[in-house]
Structures are given as structure tokens and as C-alpha cells.
Design an enzyme around this catalytic site. Structure first.
Site, PDB file in Angstrom:
ATOM      1  N   GLU A  54       0.867  -1.189   0.000  1.00 49.55           N
ATOM      2  CA  GLU A  54       0.000   0.000   0.000  1.00 49.55           C
ATOM      3  C   GLU A  54       0.897   1.230   0.000  1.00 49.55           C
ATOM      4  O   GLU A  54       1.859   1.298   0.769  1.00 49.55           O
ATOM      5  CB  GLU A  54      -0.889  -0.008   1.254  1.00 49.55           C
ATOM      6  CG  GLU A  54      -1.696   1.269   1.443  1.00 49.55           C
ATOM      7  CD  GLU A  54      -2.562   1.259   2.706  1.00 49.55           C
ATOM      8  OE1 GLU A  54      -2.985   0.161   3.133  1.00 49.55           O
ATOM      9  OE2 GLU A  54      -2.789   2.341   3.273  1.00 49.55           O
ATOM     10  N   GLU A  70      -2.590  11.245   3.295  1.00 51.48           N
ATOM     11  CA  GLU A  70      -3.612  11.007   4.311  1.00 51.48           C
ATOM     12  C   GLU A  70      -3.660  12.254   5.178  1.00 51.48           C
ATOM     13  O   GLU A  70      -2.617  12.866   5.450  1.00 51.48           O
ATOM     14  CB  GLU A  70      -3.262   9.808   5.194  1.00 51.48           C
ATOM     15  CG  GLU A  70      -3.419   8.480   4.513  1.00 51.48           C
ATOM     16  CD  GLU A  70      -3.202   7.364   5.532  1.00 51.48           C
ATOM     17  OE1 GLU A  70      -4.192   6.836   6.037  1.00 51.48           O
ATOM     18  OE2 GLU A  70      -2.032   7.050   5.807  1.00 51.48           O
TER      19      GLU A  70
END
Lengths: 279, 469
Positions: A160, A165
Site C-alpha cells: 500500500e 492522508e
């Protein structure tokens, strides 16, 4: 199309120049990165969604993920993802992913999560998006990549790459991370980037990575703030296969915590464009 | 291009000089005249006051005038800071600390900043009632306030966002504060402020202005008022929301029907004719949440005008006919049992009228920061009351006078039965002071209570005074 191409080339050149400048700086000041690092440059636009057509998403590029996943998408997230226009639509040249507070199929919140799984998958390249994030405690927008074999090669083995974020109660900071075997979730290899005289929820910023076999470079606007190389991960380097793109706005969960009284709804992530370049 | 422009402006200068010499008798503004540039100085106090001039500290009335000093042994990353000694509540020199810092001279251009920031700590954990800027003891046009700021015993940075910096083209009110001992049981404490300055942070969230909940207000032609419950919320870089109380002038007000309700200077709202109009507002182009609907009912029937009297024969508490003595408040908002809202907030053609709503009891105070009333020479108490609702059996209004509040209290009262009032009519009461049962002394009257125990909940009050017959 012609003018667009020209525009991209010019942009590419600017970026190339920027990269050299920044990398030079980085080499001089860095203490934890190999000084022989090479910089990948990607100028060939292979995918873009400029979100210029109002209405639904381009179904040849994007899937909608629906529901609450397993255990709130693995993070005890509180939202129910839908494909309704209340949660995801293209309007005025932007993709809007909107988190709402509403009772829906047993969840207290709704939102949306879209992916290019099976529609656009690629190893290496420059992945970038121009985004204005929503904010408030418990709001967790993200722009990230997931290995396209996660269904058989169970996470975190499939890899990932989190390009951006953002936690809504920390409005000046974003995170860039990689998750792989031995370095996932709380142990992910991650770095934050804090704006000094600006914040992420009041204007657009470009979030990007330049991903090559040797490294993943993380950018916010013109600033390179992190380089992750195989030597930097405490486990197997699992970033040499095809990944797909995910854009979502989560509500609550282990990472951001639940919304509080000051969190207002609706909260929308605006995406001006998503672009992917190859060498 | 730049070079060319520079040369051009040099030539203009030369030309202008020639002009000045040749036609200097012409005093008209030239086309190139610009407004004076005001100082863009950001700093107010770092190691010493900066750019404030000599006469800049103005204490609030009733506060301890010597509360502020420069402390040369404490500071944030320095040895100098501003020190505020909040006095004990019983300090004879003043029961609290509060003042404005106003530039002695021209104001500053603050349009390039987005916040007033400072570092602060206190001798104990304490909340400071009010901190802000924009108070100049003149129009206080851009008064900006944060309330109940929690200070700890270690240096912490605080941010007061500017509601709309574009308004502050010449501001003299650099800082103001008001700090009491309500939360420390009347005991004084000290707090320090350092590195007080305006900053362009860039890290403040989008402002969320509000003028309160949607509501409907009844009003009369010729009256004017202002919209209360104003706020603007900024998300700070820490992710915490900070509520700021902005002055009226930060908002741009609009009326859905200006022929019914007009918006005047400074956001004052005037009732023009019968009808309904909705007042809304924007701040810096952002629509404020909330709207106030004014229902204009017609002409206001004023209270009877009191007779002319020798000033020596009157002690006026609230009247347009006589000169009022200083009063602490027209509503003490006594927690937790008082429900009564309202004070002197109706303005009719320049006259002020009190409207008490949700009345159970309410006091007019003359004992906190002002001299109590010596009514030894007076013979009567006068008040005009207009009951704004139907009067029912059992309704009453009790008037109570309290002497020497907080000392050896003496009080007397008289109960007016509801049958003596008429709904929506002014009733004038002239009550001999001797009829206030129990009021044996009246040399230090500090409170006038209106008590209805919620039997009557909405009244207008005017012309409150003592007189000698």
C-alpha cells in the site's frame, strides 16, 4: 487535445527542473538517505481525469466501493460508503466526495470511496492529484494506491502506498506512507509534511509521488519531503507490481478517532484532477 | 519592464516637483493623490511597548488602574513581559483588572495580518474573562473579543483571529483585557503576556460567521436596535475551534424589505413602517448563519413624560427626563434562579425603554462599581410599567429596595396587585418610600428588584426615579 499536450510538456519540464533543484537540496541536507539516489522523472501522461463533465464519474475509470467493508474497512471506520450523488459526484470541474451525518443502513455517517481497480493499474510512474481536503475531528480523507493482487496476496504483503492522508483535526499536516510485510498499520514507514503558513483545508494542493524501482519520492506542491527506498523499509520491498488508485473520505476509526461536537457536516473533498505519468 | 516603470516614476517625480514649484498655490487634490499610508507595524509588546506612544493605557472604570506593569524578571524566551496583577475582589482601588491599549497617535494598517497572537501564563490555572483588540473608547468599531481563555502556569501561545482584516485600515485599539476573580473566590492572581503582535499566520480555517439562531422579534416604528448573538468561529492550526465575538461593523447587513426595516451605520437597525423584514449578514463575503425577522407592529406608545422637577428633588435611575446617576446594570442576570432577560435594549426616538421578558425577578444594581443611592431626602419612588400580556387573577409585581447590599442589609417591599395594571397600557406608580415595609434606612440603596414569580413575564419599564415632594 493539442493544447493540452503542450501544457503537459511544459509542466513536465518545470517539474523536472524543480525536482533537480529539490533533490540537490535534499542530498546536501539529508542524513538518512543514500547519496547515490537517482531521481525518476515521468513526463508521459498516460491517464488523467480532469473531472470536467458534471454528473456521474467516468465508469471506464472508476469503481464505487459500497458498504462498511470488514470491521469498518479494517479500521473500525464509522461511515457507510455509497455511490449516491449525495456522497460522490462531479460538479463545476471538481470531483466531490462528501461525508454526511445521517442514519444509513445502520451507520451514523455516509461517504464514498472510489477506485481504479481493474480499470487503471500501473507499476511505477508519477501519480498526482490536486485536492482540497475536508476537515474536522474524525474526518480522514486519503489519496492512495493498493497492490492489484490484494484479494489473493493478502494485505500487507500486496503493498500500500499512501500518497496523502489527512486527519481533520490537524489541519496543517499530511502523511505519506508505505505499508508492506513487517511494516504495516502502526509500523508503516511514514513521514508527515506540515505547512508553515498555510493549511490543507482552505485551498488546493498537489499531492504526488514519483515511484521507480529504486525509490518512492513524496511531494506536496513543489516540495519533496520524503524518499523511501528499499533500504528504508524493515522488510520485503513489495512495490514492483501494478497498483490501483483509491480516493476516499473516511469518518472515524482507529486513526482519526470519532467526530466530536465541533465536527460539522457535510464535509467534502474536492479533487481538481488525477493524473498519472510514465517515463 | 520593471526598469521602464521605474524610470517613468522618476520622471513623474521630477515633473511633480516642477509642478509643485510653479503652481504650489493650487491646493486641490491632484489626480494622483493617495490616502495616507498608516503604519503596518505588527508588534505591540516584545521587550517593551512598541509604537504605542506615551499615553496608551486606559483602565476600565471600577478596575484597578495599576494592574498592568512591565515585569523585568519574567518573559517568554526573554526576561521582560507584561504583567497583570488582578486584585482581590475587595481591593478598595478596584475590584478587577481591565484596560485598553490604544495607540497615542494614528492607527495601524492591519489589513496584511490575520490574527493577534501572544504568549501567556498565569500564577495559577485560571480563565481570563475577555481578551481582544479594536477597543478605542471612541466608536469601538472593530472591537474583537475572545472569552474565557484558559491560562496555565506555563507559557502557551494564544491566537485571536481577525474576523475580517480588510476592515482594519486604521486601527488604534491594539489590545484590551478584562479579568476578574469570579472563578477564584474573589482572590487575586497574576498573569503575564509576552510577544504580543499581529501576524499573518495563513493557518486559520475558513471563518464561519453567525448571527445566532433564527428568531422573530417584535418591534415598533421609530425604535432601533442591534443584532446580538454575533460570533465567528475559526479553526486554529491546532485543529481547535476558536469563537470570536466580532463588533457589528465587521458584518455587512441586509434587510429583505428596507422600507420596513432599514440598516443604518454600524449595523444599527431602524424600524420604519409596519410589516416584516428579515435581517441577514455576511462577513468577508461569507454568509452568516441565522436570520432575525423583525415584525414591526406600529407606533410605540411611550411612557408618560415625567413632570419637570428641580434636579435637587430627583435621583433618576432610568429616565430620559432627568439626568441618571451611574448605574451598574439594569439586569444583574442573577444565576442560577433568575430567568429574566432584557435590559435597556429598546430605543424609541432616542429614548431608552427597558423590556424585561421571562420575568421572575430582576434587579437594577447601584452597589458594585458605583455609589449606592442616598435617598434620605427623597419621599417617593416612581416607575412606569407597561404589561405586555393579558393580566390574570393572582398576577402581581413586587417592588423591593435593598439598602447596603453585602453589608448590613435592610430591605423593604411593596406588592402591586395585577388588577392595578392594564394589558399594553402604561401605568405610573408613585409610591411613598414609607410604604416599603421594612425599609428603615435608605442612605445606601443598592438594588431595585422587580419580582413577579413568573405571574407576569413581559413588561416594559421606564422612568425609574426617586423624588421629593
Amino acid at each position: 487535445m493539442m493544447s493540452k499536450t503542450i501544457k503537459y510538456i511544459i509542466k513536465g519540464k518545470t517539474f523536472l527542473f524543480m525536482s533537480f533543484l529539490l533533490v540537490t537540496l535534499f542530498v546536501i541536507s539529508s542524513c538518512d538517505t543514500d547519496e547515490t539516489q537517482t531521481v525518476a522523472t515521468f513526463t508521459n501522461l498516460v491517464m488523467s481525469d480532469e473531472f470536467d463533465t458534471d454528473g456521474a464519474l467516468d465508469s471506464e475509470l472508476w469503481n464505487h466501493e459500497i458498504g462498511t467493508g470488514v470491521n469498518g474497512w479494517g479500521n473500525n471506520e464509522l461511515q457507510y460508503y455509497t455511490d449516491r450523488t449525495e456522497n460522490v459526484k462531479v460538479e463545476n470541474g471538481y470531483l466531490l466526495i462528501t461525508a454526511n451525518r445521517e442514519d444509513f443502513n445502520g451507520s451514523l455517517y455516509t461517504s464514498a470511496r472510489i477506485t481504479t481497480q481493474g480499470l487503471f493499474e500501473q507499476a511505477y510512474g508519477r501519480f498526482e492529484a490536486r485536492i482540497k481536503v475536508p476537515s474536522g475531528k474524525g474526518i480522514w480523507p486519503a489519496f492512495w494506491l493498493l497492490g492489484n493482487d490484494c484479494e489473493t496476496n493478502i494485505w500487507p504483503q500486496c503493498g500500500e502506498i499512501d500518497i496523502m492522508e489527512f486527519l481533520g483535526d490537524n489541519p496543517t499536516t499530511i502523511f505519506g506512507s508505505v505499508h508492506g510485510p513487517g511494516y504495516s498499520a502502526g509500523q508503516a514507514v511514514t513521514k508527515s509534511y506540515t505547512l508553515e503558513n498555510d493549511r490543507y483545508d482552505t485551498g488546493f494542493h498537489v499531492f504526488g509521488i514519483e515511484w521507480s524501482p529504486e525509490s518512492i519520492n513524496y511531494y506536496v506542491d513543489d516540495a519533496l519531503y520524503q524518499t523511501i527506498t528499499p533500504a528504508d523499509v524493515p522488510g520485503e520491498w513489495v512495490f514492483d507490481s501494478k497498483f490501483y488508485i483509491i480516493l476516499n473520505v473516511a469518518v472515524g476509526g482507529n486513526f482519526p478517532g470519532a467526530p466530536n461536537d465541533e465536527t460539522t457536516f457535510p464535509q467534502s473533498m474536492l479533487v481538481d484532477y488525477v493524473r498519472v505519468y510514465q517515463q | 519592464m520593471k526598469n521602464i516603470k521605474l524610470m517613468y516614476s522618476k520622471m513623474t517625480c521630477l515633473l511633480a516637483l516642477v509642478f509643485l514649484v510653479t503652481i504650489s498655490c493650487d491646493r486641490d487634490l491632484s489626480e494622483e493623490a493617495e490616502f495616507a499610508d498608516f503604519a503596518k507595524t505588527s508588534e505591540i509588546f516584545i521587550e517593551a511597548p512598541i509604537g504605542l506612544g506615551t499615553d496608551f493605557y486606559f483602565p476600565f472604570s471600577g478596575s484597578k488602574a495599576t494592574a498592568w506593569s512591565v515585569d523585568e524578571s519574567e518573559g517568554y524566551e526573554s526576561q521582560v513581559s507584561m504583567r497583570f496583577d488582578v486584585p482581590n475582589a475587595d481591593d478598595p482601588e478596584g475590584s478587577y483588572a481591565g484596560a485598553i491599549f490604544r495607540i497615542d497617535g494614528s492607527g495601524r494598517d492591519l489589513t496584511g495580518y490575520d490574527a493577534l497572537t501572544f504568549w501567556a501564563k498565569a500564577s495559577q490555572g485560571v480563565t481570563i474573562g475577555e481578551l481582544g483588540f479594536g477597543t478605542d473608547f471612541e466608536e469601538n468599531k472593530y472591537q474583537t473579543t475572545i472569552q474565557n481563555t484558559s491560562l496555565s502556569t506555563s507559557w502557551t501561545k494564544y491566537i485571536i483571529p481577525i474576523p475580517d482584516p480588510s476592515k482594519l485600515i486604521e486601527e488604534r485599539g491594539m489590545f484590551w483585557y478584562s479579568a476578574g476573580t469570579q472563578e477564584t473566590g474573589g482572590l487575586g492572581y497574576t498573569f503575564w503576556i509576552d510577544d504580543l503582535k499581529f501576524e499573518k499566520l495563513g493557518t486559520l480555517g475558513t471563518p464561519v460567521p453567525s448571527i445566532g439562531e433564527d428568531r422573530t422579534v417584535q418591534a415598533f416604528i421609530g425604535t432601533n436596535t442591534v443584532v446580538g448573538n454575533r460570533s465567528v468561529i475559526f479553526n486554529l492550526p491546532s485543529g481547535v475551534n476558536q469563537t470570536v465575538i466580532p463588533a457589528l461593523s465587521y458584518f455587512d447587513w441586509s434587510s429583505s424589505d428596507p422600507s420596513v426595516v432599514a440598516v443604518e451605520d454600524f449595523g444599527r437597525i431602524e424600524m420604519i413602517s409596519n410589516g416584516m423584514s428579515v435581517i441577514t449578514a455576511t462577513m468577508a463575503g461569507v454568509q452568516a448563519t441565522g436570520a432575525v425577522t423583525f415584525e414591526v407592529l406600529g407606533e410605540f406608545e411611550s411612557a408618560p413624560i415625567p413632570p419637570a422637577r428641580d434636579p435637587a428633588d430627583v435621583i433618576s435611575i432610568f429616565s430620559n427626563a432627568y439626568n441618571d446617576v451611574p448605574v451598574d446594570y439594569y439586569n444583574g442576570y442573577f444565576a442560577p434562579f433568575q430567568t429574566t432577560q432584557g435590559q435597556d435594549d429598546i430605543f424609541v426616538n432616542g429614548d431608552r425603554v427597558i423590556n424585561y421578558t421571562d420575568l421572575n425577578f430582576v434587579g437594577i444594581g447601584t452597589f458594585v462599581d458605583v455609589s449606592p443611592i442616598n435617598a434620605n431626602e427623597m419621599t417617593h419612588f416612581h416607575v412606569d410599567i407597561n404589561v405586555r400580556e393579558a393580566i390574570q387573577a393572582g398576577d402581581f409585581i413586587r417592588l423591593q429596595l435593598i439598602n447596603n447590599v453585602g453589608g448590613v442589609e435592610t430591605s423593604g417591599d411593596i406588592t402591586i396587585d395585577g388588577s392595578q395594571f392594564q394589558s399594553e397600557e402604561w401605568i405610573s406608580l408613585d409610591i411613598p418610600l414609607a410604604d416599603f415595609n421594612g425599609l428603615s434606612v435608605r442612605n445606601e440603596l443598592g438594588l431595585i428588584f422587580f419580582i413577579s414569580d413568573a405571574t407576569i413575564s413581559n413588561i416594559y419599564v421606564d422612568n425609574v426615579y426617586y423624588y421629593k415632594e
